[in-house]
Scaffold this active site. Structure first.
Site, PDB file in Angstrom:
ATOM      1  N   ASP A 265       0.890  -1.153   0.000  1.00  0.00           N
ATOM      2  CA  ASP A 265       0.000   0.000   0.000  1.00  0.00           C
ATOM      3  C   ASP A 265       0.939   1.216   0.000  1.00  0.00           C
ATOM      4  O   ASP A 265       2.155   1.090   0.207  1.00  0.00           O
ATOM      5  CB  ASP A 265      -0.933  -0.007   1.223  1.00  0.00           C
ATOM      6  CG  ASP A 265      -2.140   0.919   1.009  1.00  0.00           C
ATOM      7  OD1 ASP A 265      -2.048   1.840   0.162  1.00  0.00           O
ATOM      8  OD2 ASP A 265      -3.159   0.741   1.690  1.00  0.00           O
TER       9      ASP A 265
HETATM   10  C1  BGC Z   1      -5.029   3.287   0.235  1.00  0.00           C
HETATM   11  C2  BGC Z   1      -5.111   2.360  -0.972  1.00  0.00           C
HETATM   12  C3  BGC Z   1      -4.906   3.158  -2.226  1.00  0.00           C
HETATM   13  C4  BGC Z   1      -3.572   3.880  -2.156  1.00  0.00           C
HETATM   14  C5  BGC Z   1      -3.237   4.707  -3.370  1.00  0.00           C
HETATM   15  C6  BGC Z   1      -3.773   4.144   0.215  1.00  0.00           C
HETATM   16  O1  BGC Z   1      -3.856   5.145   1.181  1.00  0.00           O
HETATM   17  O2  BGC Z   1      -5.068   2.523   1.412  1.00  0.00           O
HETATM   18  O3  BGC Z   1      -6.346   1.693  -0.983  1.00  0.00           O
HETATM   19  O4  BGC Z   1      -4.983   2.329  -3.343  1.00  0.00           O
HETATM   20  O5  BGC Z   1      -3.581   4.752  -1.035  1.00  0.00           O
HETATM   21  O6  BGC Z   1      -4.017   5.830  -3.439  1.00  0.00           O
END
Ligand code: BGC
Length: 725
Positions: A265
């Site tokens: 993530d």
């Molecule tokens: C989220 C993800 C997301 C990523 C990119 C993170 O903060 O948990 O679900 O895909 O950011 O934006």
């Protein structure tokens, strides 16, 4: 040419048929086996180039290797549409005009349709729009289980049941990937709350992990063929998920045979060596400098110092290249998938999902559907009738091409013949977004006065995507409606008993203040750009509601397991999931607690009778087919979801009283009878045995229960899966 790599491809192809000695394999020749092409490519890459494939070079891209014709990877959120372009230097919008997208209903709303076919159409929309926008990986779907009704991202996931989540996830992934775009399923694993999501250490027993929190991921990988997996922010059993050997190497890559790419993530890596050794392949993140990421210079140095073998790096590069091969990104002369964006077909799909996911919770005296021919005046009340919701909530936000608000939808549907007026009733005060904040104006008396004059009232209430409601980064603080909406609804219902309440929210709301008096309640879980049209279609009877809750609505917060056991949000950043397997309805069943509205519940404008349950021995994979007749004894055509739960009589290890193992949604015309057929297989009767580390189906009698909800079982039959075998 989008990626500008044709000239490099030609350089590669020249090697074919050069005529001298054994012909070298050419990595960009689609006629060659993929793994050989990858071997060939890996042999040509320098260590620095390999490392460059293992970390972000901007927030949503990974650099390619132009020398060899490896294009950059383009990634994008998210689950409910393709996110707008973000400025590479910060989180502001890039300010473009070509990134308006179809806004699909939230994944929770999709789950409420109980219609995996629609799930596939949903994925198709996302995949096609991603393709047009030049995205190779779409960061979707999210499939974390709803453990607490307070979860800030519940709206982004498929609800509380692992089987329902698995069916919808597989469908969505297939739909996306059929468009030549990779799906990155997320967040692996146990990211079940937003509070402390970056640090909380989740503890749970092995069966709970296997039976509740992993099945959707496993199905998305093994049945859906997901090409990428995103590791979660949190820790599991003391180790961050993005460096968790057990999750990534043992289970995902080992047991499940996942050959694709594991990425973090955003900003979820914590250590070069731990991540490199324990299953991470790609580090993504937000902040510069990207060349200082754990998987950038520090990883290069670790290999150069001999602390990590090149073979480990090669495996990560191989996974990256495999994903590219699967998308044909390395094929000579490849034309990228054309896709399509903002088409009427996409908008129609968004509307269809919106209509099918709306859940009718209460309809006393058949107040609904409203008869537009008999009403002269309708007053619509509430901020959510006019508030636009697409562009908020965190990474799932969408720059929607358009958004039909509930008021707009009602006006479009009946505005030509009914006098529709609007009264705000409640609104989020500018000064404060806390639960009990009140707008300075006298909104409630004005709404009550308007309601008194109207033939019918539609209150559109609920939550929104601000912090502390349905939003990434924070959880809800309570199940109550904010901004004095309870007071509003009670007062308006008293003033006009022909009041319908529509709730827009990512989950359960407490309704004690007014439910007893309010005749009709409709639940919508963020129905996307066609919200208003879909709602109007349901309210005025063009669509017979067929959605069913993908999560339990408790009467009070402490009735739900994690709260009853004081096992949320953790203490000192440790969070034992003490409720174990008893998540959602499993807990309410086991503890005999009456929910406000049970899992799987949803009314229709018609009535369905269930009968003639038959269990027919299955063939192939299927052990048995559950068959039953569903008769529509009302006056309207309607779709009904028949839910099949399995209950084991004498399990060696304790099992929840019953578990969803199948369902079918069928259309039955008024006065007719349809047949639902639901196959069950060995997995439907098995549980995870931590001693033998395997799924076991015991010699026992099972009850096969068919219901219209988890608390409305209409038919049952005993079944012995070993009989006759
Ligand atoms: C989220 C993800 C997301 C990523 C990119 C993170 O903060 O948990 O679900 O895909 O950011 O934006």
């Amino acid at each position: 040419m989008r990626f500008g790599f044709r000239s490099s491809l030609i350089a590669g192809l020249i090697l074919i048929g050069s005529g001298c000695g054994p012909q070298p394999l050419s990595y960009n020749d689609p006629r060659q086996p993929a793994e050989k092409r990858i071997d060939d490519l890996i042999a040509r890459l320098t260590l620095e180039e390999k490392i460059s494939l293992l970390h972000a070079n901007t927030k949503f891209t990974v650099a390619g290797v132009p020398r060899l014709g490896i294009p950059p990877l383009h990634l994008s959120d998210g689950p409910h549409g393709v996110r707008e372009e973000i400025d590479p230097n910060d989180w502001r919008a890039a300010g473009r005009t070509d990134d308006y997208a179809t806004w699909m209903p939230s994944l929770e709303h999709l789950a409420a349709t109980w219609n995996p076919q629609l799930g596939e159409s949903y994925g198709r929309v996302i995949g096609q729009e991603a393709a047009v926008r030049g995205k190779n990986i779409i960061l979707s779907p999210g499939m974390n289980i709803q453990r607490t009704p307070l979860g800030g991202r519940n709206f982004e996931f498929f609800g509380e049941d692992p089987y329902l989540a698995a069916r919808m996830a597989v469908a969505d992934v297939r739909g996306i990937q059929a468009q030549g775009v990779a799906s990155c399923i997320k967040h692996f694993a146990a990211n079940n709350q937003e509070q402390d999501r970056g640090t909380v250490d989740v503890e749970m027993d092995e069966r709970t992990l296997r039976e509740i929190y992993l099945p959707a991921f496993r199905a998305a990988v093994q049945e859906g063929g997901a090409l990428a997996v995103m590791g979660a922010y949190n820790k599991l059993r003391g180790t961050y998920c993005c460096e968790n050997d057990y999750l990534l190497n043992t289970i995902l890559k080992g047991e499940w045979g996942f050959t694709g790419l594991v990425m973090t993530d955003w900003g979820a890596a914590h250590d070069t060596m731990q991540s490199a050794l324990h299953g991470l392949d790609l580090e993504m993140g937000t902040n510069k400098p990207f060349d200082q990421y754990y998987f950038a210079r520090p990883l290069l140095l670790a290999v150069q110092r001999g602390e990590l073998p090149v073979s480990l790096i090669d495996d990560k590069v191989r996974r990256h290249l495999r994903l590219m091969m699967a998308l044909h990104m390395l094929d000579a002369g490849r034309t990228p998938p054309a896709g399509a964006i903002n088409t009427p077909d996409h908008q129609a799909t968004s509307r269809r999902v919106a209509e099918e996911g709306i859940v009718l919770l209460k309809n006393d005296g058949d107040l609904l559907p409203l008869d537009a021919g008999k009403l002269k005046t309708i007053v619509v009340i509430g901020e959510n009738a006019v508030r636009k919701l697409a562009h908020a909530g965190g990474s799932a936000q969408i720059k929607a091409l358009y958004e039909i608000t509930p008021l707009q939808g009602i006006l479009d549907r009946v505005g030509d013949r009914v006098n529709v007026s609007f009264s705000m009733g409640y609104k989020e005060p500018r000064s404060s977004r806390t639960m009990n904040a009140r707008a300075p104006e006298d909104l409630i008396p004005r709404a009550v006065a308007a309601a008194k004059q109207a033939d019918a009232v539609i209150i559109v209430a609920g939550l929104n995507h601000e912090d502390n409601f349905d939003s990434e980064g924070s959880d809800r603080k309570s199940l109550a409606l904010p901004y004095h909406q309870d007071e509003l609804i009670a007062a308006v219902t008293k003033a006009n008993p022909k009041t319908v309440v529509v709730l827009i929210s990512g989950g359960a709301i407490t309704m004690d203040a007014w439910l007893g008096q309010t005749p009709a309640v409709v639940q919508a879980f963020y129905p996307g750009m066609e919200t208003g049209h879909a709602l109007a279609a349901v309210l005025f009877g063009d669509v017979n509601p067929s959605g069913k809750l993908p999560c339990t609505f408790p009467k009070k917060l402490n009735d739900s397991p994690a709260h009853a056991l004081d096992a949320y949000p953790g203490k000192n950043l440790k969070e034992p999931y003490t409720e174990g397997l008893l998540v959602g309805y499993r807990w309410f069943d086991a503890k005999n607690i009456e929910p406000l509205f049970p899992f799987g519940y949803g009314l229709s404008y018609t009535h369905f009778d269930y009968g003639n349950l038959k269990l027919t021995p299955g063939t192939g994979d299927s052990l048995v087919t559950v068959e039953c007749d569903i008769t529509n004894s009302g006056k309207r055509d309607g779709e009904e979801v028949a839910e099949v739960y399995v209950s084991q009589r004498h399990p060696r290890l304790p099992r929840p009283p019953k578990e969803l193992k199948g369902f079918a949604k069928i259309l039955v015309r008024a006065g007719e009878t349809g047949t639902a057929r639901i196959p069950l297989n060995t997995a439907s009767f098995s549980y995870y045995d931590p001693d033998s580390k395997s799924w076991v189906m015991e010699h026992d009698t099972f009850d096969v229960l068919v219901g219209a909800s988890s608390r409305d079982i209409r038919l049952s039959a005993a079944f012995d899966p070993y009989q006759g075998r």
